[in-house]
Write an enzyme that holds these catalytic residues in place. Structure first.
Site, PDB file in Angstrom:
ATOM      1  N   GLU A  93       0.926  -1.139  -0.015  1.00  0.00           N
ATOM      2  CA  GLU A  93      -0.123  -0.028   0.003  1.00  0.00           C
ATOM      3  C   GLU A  93       0.843   1.280   0.064  1.00  0.00           C
ATOM      4  OE1 GLU A  93      -3.235  -2.079   2.781  1.00  0.00           O
ATOM      5  OE2 GLU A  93      -2.466   0.136   3.479  1.00  0.00           O
ATOM      6  N   CYS A 106       3.445   8.318   1.145  1.00  0.00           N
ATOM      7  CA  CYS A 106       3.896   7.371   2.132  1.00  0.00           C
ATOM      8  C   CYS A 106       4.150   6.145   1.548  1.00  0.00           C
ATOM      9  CB  CYS A 106       2.836   7.323   3.362  1.00  0.00           C
ATOM     10  SG  CYS A 106       3.385   6.235   4.550  1.00  0.00           S
ATOM     11  N   CYS A 113       5.467  -7.018   7.679  1.00  0.00           N
ATOM     12  CA  CYS A 113       6.269  -6.437   8.641  1.00  0.00           C
ATOM     13  C   CYS A 113       6.414  -7.613   9.658  1.00  0.00           C
ATOM     14  CB  CYS A 113       6.001  -5.036   9.108  1.00  0.00           C
ATOM     15  SG  CYS A 113       7.275  -4.556  10.324  1.00  0.00           S
ATOM     16  N   CYS A 117       4.055  -4.761  15.719  1.00  0.00           N
ATOM     17  CA  CYS A 117       3.509  -3.683  16.706  1.00  0.00           C
ATOM     18  C   CYS A 117       2.170  -3.951  17.033  1.00  0.00           C
ATOM     19  CB  CYS A 117       3.956  -2.205  16.293  1.00  0.00           C
ATOM     20  SG  CYS A 117       5.461  -2.115  16.029  1.00  0.00           S
ATOM     21  N   CYS A 120      -0.554  -1.737  14.930  1.00  0.00           N
ATOM     22  CA  CYS A 120      -0.463  -1.473  13.616  1.00  0.00           C
ATOM     23  C   CYS A 120      -1.192  -2.575  12.895  1.00  0.00           C
ATOM     24  CB  CYS A 120       0.928  -1.420  13.240  1.00  0.00           C
ATOM     25  SG  CYS A 120       1.548  -1.474  11.522  1.00  0.00           S
ATOM     26  N   CYS A 333      -1.182   2.687   6.987  1.00  0.00           N
ATOM     27  CA  CYS A 333      -0.737   1.706   6.022  1.00  0.00           C
ATOM     28  C   CYS A 333      -0.914   0.077   6.676  1.00  0.00           C
ATOM     29  CB  CYS A 333       0.720   1.885   5.680  1.00  0.00           C
ATOM     30  SG  CYS A 333       0.864   2.829   4.185  1.00  0.00           S
TER      31      CYS A 333
HETATM   32  S1  SF4 Z   1       4.533   0.231  13.059  1.00  0.00           S
HETATM   33 FE1  SF4 Z   1       3.782  -1.564  11.648  1.00  0.00          FE
HETATM   34  S2  SF4 Z   1       4.934  -1.637  10.038  1.00  0.00           S
HETATM   35 FE2  SF4 Z   1       5.823  -0.012  11.538  1.00  0.00          FE
HETATM   36  S3  SF4 Z   1       7.546  -1.379  12.482  1.00  0.00           S
HETATM   37 FE3  SF4 Z   1       5.611  -1.611  13.421  1.00  0.00          FE
HETATM   38  S4  SF4 Z   1       4.582  -3.460  12.847  1.00  0.00           S
HETATM   39 FE4  SF4 Z   1       6.001  -2.601  11.356  1.00  0.00          FE
END
Ligand code: SF4
Length: 345
Positions: A93, A106, A113, A117, A120, A333
Site C-alpha cells: 500500500e 507515504c 512487517c 507492533c 499496527c 498503512c
Molecule cells: S508500526 Fe507496523 S510497519 Fe511499522 S515497524 Fe511496527 S509493525 Fe512494522
C-alpha cells in the site's frame, strides 16, 4: 536471454548496461530521464533514440511497473490510498496526501512487517518479503502516472521497517533525490524507523542526507515493549543514545513520532518522562492520534489529545498534533491489505 528491468538502476548502472549492449554511454542519461523524470513505461516513446535502438532495447530490457488493484479516495480530505499488486502477486500500500503546498506520498518498504507492533494493521499481517528498489520507486511513479500530481515530499513510513531493508530503501532515496530524475530534495525525504539501533549508527556514519524519524510511542521500556516488541532487542536507553549520536554528528533535527493510544500512553507521567528522555536532543515531536485498526479501543478522544499536547507547552522542541487525513479510507498503512485479506495471492 532474460530481459533486464531498467527501473531501479542508477545512472552508473544504466551506463554499464548500455556499454554491455555496445551502445554509447550518453544513452544511459537519456534512459534515466525517460524512466524517472518523464515516467514512461515503453521504449517506443523515446523519440530521441532511433527506431532500431528502441527495438534493440525492447528485446533486451523492460521498464517495470506495479499494477494498481484498488484506489480509495477520501471524502474528508485530499487523501488517496493505493493498493498495488507486485509481479509475484503480493500487495503493498501507498498513500498520497495533498495539503496546500505539500503533496506527500507515504511509501512501503516491505510486504508486511516482522515487528508486530500491536497497534499496527501491517504488524498483524506478518512478514512476506523485502521490496526491491524498483518496487519502492514505482509506488511513487505509479501514483504520479495515476493522478498527475506533482509530488513534493516522500515519507518511507508505509508497510514494513525501512531499516530492515536498508540497501534497497537508501538506493531508492538517492534515486528520488537525483536532479535528472524525480529531483525530490534530500530534506523532503523522511525515513521512519521503529528504532533499529545499528542502522541508525550506520545511517549517521554514512552521512546520509535524508531526514530521520523515530517511531517512539512510549517513554517507558515495559510499556514500549508491550506495544512494540522490537523494544526488547533495541531498548529505549540505547535507542536514545543512538538518536543523540545522530543529532550530534549530523547536526540535524530528528522527528519523534508518538502515536497516542487511549488509556495507554497519554498520561501526564508519559509526557513528563518523554520530555526527560528527549531533553537536549534537537527534535520535533509529532503526536499522532491513533486511527489504525477499526473498532479497536485505542482511539483517544479530542480532549485526551489536547490535554496530552498541553503538557508540552513549555517544552523547547516543536510539538505538533497530526490528525489523520483519511479516516474514511483507513489511510494508515496495512489496513487496506488487512481488511481485504489481500496481502498475498
Ligand atoms: S508500526 Fe507496523 S510497519 Fe511499522 S515497524 Fe511496527 S509493525 Fe512494522
Amino acid at each position: 536471454m532474460e530481459k533486464i528491468n531498467l527501473k531501479g538502476l542508477t545512472l552508473e548502472e544504466l551506463e554499464q548496461f548500455v556499454l554491455s549492449i555496445k551502445e554509447k554511454k550518453f544513452r544511459a542519461a537519456q534512459l534515466f530521464a525517460w524512466i524517472y523524470r518523464r515516467n514512461v513505461l515503453s521504449f517506443d516513446v523515446m523519440t530521441d533514440m532511433s527506431k532500431s535502438l528502441r527495438e534493440k532495447l525492447e528485446n533486451m530490457a523492460y521498464i517495470g511497473q506495479l499494477t494498481a488493484s484498488n484506489i480509495q479516495k477520501s471524502t474528508l480530505s485530499e487523501t488517496q490510498k493505493f493498493l498495488f499488486q507486485l509481479n509475484d502477486g503480493l500487495f503493498v500500500e501507498s498513500v498520497l496526501m495533498v495539503e496546500e503546498k505539500r503533496r506527500t506520498v507515504c511509501l512501503s518498504s516491505q510486504v508486511g512487517c516482522a515487528l508486530g507492533c500491536t497497534f499496527c494493521a501491517t504488524g498483524t499481517l506478518g512478514f512476506k518479503r523485502n521490496l526491491e528498489t524498483w518496487e519502492i520507486i514505482d509506488q511513487f511513479l505509479a501514483i504520479q502516472r495515476l493522478t498527475g500530481v506533482d509530488i513534493s515530499n516522500i515519507v518511507i513510513m508505509g508497510m514494513g521497517e525501512p531499516f530492515l531493508n536498508y540497501e534497497a530503501v537508501l538506493k531508492a532515496c538517492h534515486l528520488f533525490n537525483h536532479p535528472d530524475g524525480t529531483a525530490i530534495g534530500n530534506r523532503r525525504i523522511v525515513i521512519s524507523t521503529s528504532g533499529i539501533i545499528p542502522q541508525i549508527y550506520r545511517f549517521t556514519d554514512e552521512k546520509q542526507p535524508f531526514k530521520l524519524a523515530i517511531s517512539l510511542n512510549s517513554p517507558f521500556d515495559n510499556q514500549r515493549s508491550s506495544i512494540m516488541p522490537i523494544n526488547k532487542h533495541h531498548p529505549l536507553e540505547r535507542l536514545i543514545e543512538a538518536a543523540r549520536y545522530y543529532a550530534k554528528k549530523s547536526r540535524q533535527r530528528i522527528t519523534f513520532e508518538y502515536v497516542l493510544l487511549k488509556n495507554v500512553n497519554t498520561r501526564q507521567e508519559d509526557a513528563d518522562q518523554l520530555k526527560k528522555l528527549l531533553s537536549g536532543i534537537p527534535c520535533k515531536i509529532n503526536l499522532i492520534p491513533y486511527n489504525a485498526i477499526p473498532d479497536s479501543n485505542w482511539q483517544p478522544t479530542i480532549e485526551e489529545v489536547e490535554k496530552f499536547y498541553s503538557y508540552f507547552l513549555n517544552f523547547p522542541a516543536v510539538v505538533s498534533i497530526r490528525w489523520s487525513k483519511g479516516q474514511d479510507i483507513q489511510a494508515a498503512c496495512g489496513q487496506l491489505a488487512a481488511s481485504t485479506g489481500e496481502l498475498s495471492v
